[in-house]
Write an enzyme that holds these catalytic residues in place. Structure first.
Site, PDB file in Angstrom:
ATOM      1  N   ARG A   1      -6.326  12.425  -3.164  1.00 14.30           N
ATOM      2  CA  ARG A   1      -5.349  11.534  -3.815  1.00 14.30           C
ATOM      3  C   ARG A   1      -3.969  12.076  -3.479  1.00 14.30           C
ATOM      4  NH1 ARG A   1      -1.654   9.120  -6.110  1.00 14.30           N
ATOM      5  NH2 ARG A   1      -1.853   7.842  -7.997  1.00 14.30           N
TER       6      ARG A   1
ATOM      7  N   GLU B   1      -2.659  -1.062  -7.026  1.00 17.89           N
ATOM      8  CA  GLU B   1      -4.096  -0.904  -7.171  1.00 17.89           C
ATOM      9  C   GLU B   1      -4.879  -2.002  -6.452  1.00 17.89           C
ATOM     10  OE1 GLU B   1      -5.840   1.454  -8.447  1.00 17.89           O
ATOM     11  OE2 GLU B   1      -4.353   2.638  -9.548  1.00 17.89           O
TER      12      GLU B   1
ATOM     13  N   ARG C   1     -10.092  14.811  -8.585  1.00 21.67           N
ATOM     14  CA  ARG C   1      -9.707  14.489  -7.217  1.00 21.67           C
ATOM     15  C   ARG C   1      -8.694  15.505  -6.697  1.00 21.67           C
ATOM     16  NH1 ARG C   1      -7.748   8.400  -8.218  1.00 21.67           N
ATOM     17  NH2 ARG C   1      -6.452   9.594  -9.656  1.00 21.67           N
TER      18      ARG C   1
END
Length: 307
Positions: free
Chosen positions: A136, A144, A187
């Site tokens: 990320r 999104e 992440r």
């Protein structure tokens, strides 16, 4: 714990080693980051060995007995398609070393190549970094493509397309992990560079991303702030006055969750406000805090009447 086949994490990384996909195994590893929240497929726990070989332990349920920065035995079933993902079912599948080993030593800089662009701020790598191939982009946020089943439409797809142009499949990249290497979802957080180009900043510069600084990862805040101001003035991407984006990416997410939940500070004044007053902080100066205590610990003072 079960009497599974004991396997070294390094053997799972070695592509010439025999295929163990789908088998029940036990590994020994150091937990590099502990997620507080789940993704769509559950909780992701990155484990590494002393040589920084990695495996991603996945669980539908949160594992309460795990402590970040500790060594564990982990038993589970290897994914049927991915030999570096181990599926466990409960805390009974993990046990802490009675005598802890030394913490693996690593720099913040790694090399890999792009396997896939997922969206405007997420890629998958060919070679894992600190136990995961999922990266990320730290300190930026793009529209999104799929959040709780919804997309931000045109700009979500455009941000993905622009990142694919910048980072085609197989592109060699440099990965610099953040001060806090993993986010609350497990992440990997990183600055991604192609040659000398900071791709995180480039996405802001072309109007496809906004700065999204979450304490303590504050590297490049002033540079990204300057870049977003210039992108807004030039009307690039999401700032196009003829086609402005309806909601900033984090605004889109928290509106679907029922409202903002992060405290927001002003990087220059060192004042912070309650989550619902987030818009009172200029976008180029916004620092988000997962907890109010984080803002206080960072030296910020509460702004009683907004900024």
């Amino acid at each position: 714990m079960t009497n599974n086949l004991e396997v070294r994490i390094a053997d799972l990384v070695d592509l010439e080693n025999r295929d163990l996909k789908g088998q029940d195994i036990t590994v020994k590893g150091y937990l590099a980051g502990k997620p507080d929240e789940s993704l769509d497929d559950g909780y992701n726990y990155p484990f590494i060995d002393q040589d920084l070989n990695g495996i991603l332990v996945k669980s539908r349920n949160k594992l309460e007995n795990l402590e970040s920065g500790q060594w564990f035995h982990v038993s589970g079933k290897l994914d049927h398609t991915h030999q570096q993902e181990l599926h466990v079912t409960s805390d009974a599948d993990v046990s802490k070393f009675r005598t802890q080993l030394e913490t693996p030593s690593y720099s913040r800089q790694f090399s890999s190549s792009v396997k896939k662009v997922v969206d405007g701020d997420t890629i998958h790598l060919e070679t894992p970094v600190l136990g995961t191939t999922k990266v990320r982009f730290v300190s930026i946020d793009t529209p999104e493509t799929n959040y709780q089943g919804d997309s931000q439409g045109y700009y979500a797809e455009e941000a993905t397309r622009q990142l694919q142009n910048l980072l085609p499949e197989g592109e060699d990249v440099s990965i610099r992990v953040g001060d806090e290497a993993f986010d609350q979802y497990g992440r990997l957080l990183a600055i991604v560079r192609k040659d000398e180009q900071n791709i995180n900043m480039e996405m802001i510069r072309i109007g496809m991303a906004v700065p999204y600084f979450i304490y303590p990862n504050l590297d490049n805040l002033e540079e990204y702030g300057d870049a977003v101001v210039r992108a807004k003035e030039a009307g690039k991407g999401i700032w196009n006055p003829d086609r402005p984006i309806d909601e900033l990416p984090y605004e889109f997410r928290f509106n679907k969750r029922g409202g903002p939940n992060k405290f927001v500070g002003h990087y220059e004044t060192k004042r912070y406000v309650d989550p619902e007053k987030w818009e009172s902080i200029p976008i180029e100066h916004r620092v988000f805090f997962l907890k109010e205590k984080d803002a206080i610990d960072a030296g910020y003072e509460k702004e009683s009447s907004g900024c």
